[in-house]
Design an enzyme around this catalytic site. Structure first.
Site, PDB file in Angstrom:
ATOM      1  N   GLY A  54      16.091  39.746  31.531  1.00 16.46           N
ATOM      2  CA  GLY A  54      15.895  39.786  33.095  1.00 16.46           C
ATOM      3  C   GLY A  54      15.300  38.603  33.721  1.00 16.46           C
ATOM      4  O   GLY A  54      15.308  38.467  34.850  1.00 16.46           O
ATOM      5  N   GLN A  55      15.113  37.621  32.728  1.00 12.99           N
ATOM      6  CA  GLN A  55      14.587  36.348  33.457  1.00 12.99           C
ATOM      7  C   GLN A  55      15.705  35.684  34.316  1.00 12.99           C
ATOM      8  O   GLN A  55      16.958  35.933  33.940  1.00 12.99           O
ATOM      9  CB  GLN A  55      14.156  35.544  32.423  1.00 12.99           C
ATOM     10  N   PRO A  56      15.451  34.833  35.233  1.00 10.02           N
ATOM     11  CA  PRO A  56      16.376  34.325  36.108  1.00 10.02           C
ATOM     12  C   PRO A  56      17.648  33.703  35.346  1.00 10.02           C
ATOM     13  O   PRO A  56      18.669  33.603  35.701  1.00 10.02           O
ATOM     14  CB  PRO A  56      15.761  33.452  37.101  1.00 10.02           C
TER      15      PRO A  56
END
Length: 163
Positions: A54-56
């Site tokens: 879910g990190q950018p």
């Protein structure tokens, strides 16, 4: 049946998948780098679940892993209200992709075991789920930690297994 689980970092995707696949909830999950895949067996149905980071830097991959799946599961930390505008933006951006039209969406408000959290109705409003069209959209509150409402999640997913 193919299912893709997405959501911002620390929403509980990996913990949920671990519990659904018969494992134990652990408080010290490390952030997913890239993706995990686990199979969840329920009766005669096997859910092949992709858990995407879910990190950018991983969010641009989401659309590719959502194409052609039976259902998309978007997981939100309902105790972290500061991240809701970003979650809404990412969700709406993804759902506007023509390649994903018609794929059912299940939004899960995770961490319902915590004291300060959004209700399901507040989450629906915060993410503006009523404006997402061209697909079935459902929303449940869950707790991966307490295993709350996970049967409803499995039932919803299995409804789409034969389509």
């Amino acid at each position: 049946m193919d299912v893709t689980m997405i959501g911002l970092q620390n929403a509980g995707k990996t913990s949920l998948l671990r519990v659904l696949s018969g494992g134990e909830f652990t408080i010290d999950s490390i952030p997913t780098v890239g993706f995990n895949m686990k199979r969840v067996q329920r009766g005669h149905v096997t859910l092949k679940c992709w858990d995407l980071g879910g990190q950018p830097r991983f969010r641009p991959m989401w659309e590719r892993y959502c194409r052609g799946v039976n259902a998309i599961v978007f997981i939100v930390d309902i105790a972290d209200q500061d991240l809701l505008p970003m979650a809404k933006e990412e969700l709406h951006s993804l759902m506007s992709q023509p390649s994903l039209e018609g794929i059912p969406l299940l939004v899960l408000g995770n961490k319902s075991d915590l004291h300060i959290k959004l209700s399901v109705d507040e989450l629906i409003d915060a993410l503006d789920l009523k404006s997402i069209g061209h697909r079935e959209v459902s929303c449940y509150g869950i707790s991966a930690k307490e295993e709350t409402n996970l049967d409803a999640v499995i039932q919803w997913l299995m409804k789409w297994a034969n389509r």
